[in-house]
Design an enzyme around this catalytic site. Structure first.
Site, PDB file in Angstrom:
ATOM      1  N   LYS A  66      52.988  36.952  46.922  1.00 41.34           N
ATOM      2  CA  LYS A  66      52.106  36.760  48.371  1.00 41.34           C
ATOM      3  C   LYS A  66      52.505  35.484  49.140  1.00 41.34           C
ATOM      4  CE  LYS A  66      48.153  39.766  46.842  1.00 41.34           C
ATOM      5  NZ  LYS A  66      46.579  39.804  46.929  1.00 41.34           N
ATOM      6  N   ASP A 102      43.394  41.180  52.418  1.00 39.39           N
ATOM      7  CA  ASP A 102      42.642  41.193  51.227  1.00 39.39           C
ATOM      8  C   ASP A 102      41.271  40.727  51.652  1.00 39.39           C
ATOM      9  OD1 ASP A 102      44.589  42.215  49.409  1.00 39.39           O
ATOM     10  OD2 ASP A 102      45.225  40.304  48.870  1.00 39.39           O
TER      11      ASP A 102
END
Length: 280
Positions: A66, A102
């Site tokens: 990420k 997220d």
């Protein structure tokens, strides 16, 4: 070439994302070519570029990529810039645009699906890696009163808090200070400790009050250890990361296909499917 989509991670064979995006595609009448691609940290950039050369138009990114995905993006959304983490990529010309979905997925799951009111809550965030960075801004934006980040490497927690830019509401503490932090209405596990089959969580019971909800960003086997502690500590609610996974996927799907799918049926189908292993 047919537009292609994928999720990159290492490991990634456990991922439910191909199932989720296939279900979204069927729901919306869109033919979706979405697959899981295993890429080591050293091979991630080359794998992503090969994917783009073969018609890759968008990608999700999970552990451990990420922050690497954030670094390679030419442009990013404001929330991705604040988080310093990217889990959603969109190809624009010959460059990548990055977002993090997220946090929005977590908040939507907690508020819409589980009926949680996050406003005014004191929140403990365990971990300071890419997953923690991706949800911290959204938790603050949801109106929580205070965010306390605890990480075994204190410098990482300090970096996360500095990036939030809200010293009055967001602060970092040492792992050894857990006994002295008081209690929280929301405890979020963003560590990867549960991926170790022998893992166990030994957190102070003083962290829990009569209203505490415990959330693991992991799902399936990787969430067992933390949620077992939460139940033993008599947390009022326990939530795994499956709902967040579905909601963040819907955010990504909307960016790629310009339509937001309904998540409830997909979530219910996955919840009834016992093939829920791993972390994403």
């Amino acid at each position: 070439m047919t537009d292609r989509y994928a999720v990159f991670g290492h490991p990634i064979a456990h991922s439910l994302s191909p199932d989720i995006h296939a279900a979204f595609g069927r729901q919306e009448g869109i033919a979706v070519d979405y697959r899981a691609i295993d890429a080591t940290p050293d091979g991630f950039l080359a794998a992503l570029e090969a994917f783009a050369a073969e018609g890759g138009r968008g990608a999700n990114v999970t552990l451990p990529h990420k922050e690497a995905a954030y670094a390679l993006c030419t442009t990013r959304t404001a929330r991705a810039t604040r988080a310093g983490s990217v889990n959603t990529l969109l190809r624009k010309g010959d460059r990548w645009h990055g977002d993090t979905t997220d946090g929005a997925g977590l908040v939507r799951d907690l508020t819409d699906r589980h009926g949680q009111d996050l406003r005014g809550r004191r929140v403990l965030l365990l971990g300071a890696g890419g997953s923690a960075r991706s949800v911290a801004p959204s938790l603050l934006d949801a109106g929580i009163r205070e965010l306390v980040v605890v990480n075994r490497t204190p410098e990482r927690a300090d970096e996360l808090i500095d990036a939030m830019g809200e010293p009055g509401r967001a602060l970092s503490r040492y792992w050894d200070d857990l006994h002295d932090l008081g209690d929280f209405e929301l405890i979020v596990n963003a560590t990867s400790a549960g991926r170790d089959p022998s893992a166990s969580f030994k957190l102070p019971l003083s962290l829990v009050n009569s209203m505490t909800t415990a959330v693991d960003l992991n799902y399936g086997d990787a969430a067992i250890a933390f949620l077992a502690w939460a139940r033993a500590a008599e947390c009022r609610n326990t939530v795994d990361g499956l709902g967040m996974l579905v909601e963040q996927a819907a955010e990504s799907f909307q960016q790629w296909h310009e339509v937001r799918p309904d998540t409830d049926a997909v979530y219910a189908g996955l919840r009834g499917n016992r093939r829920l292993t791993g972390e994403e």
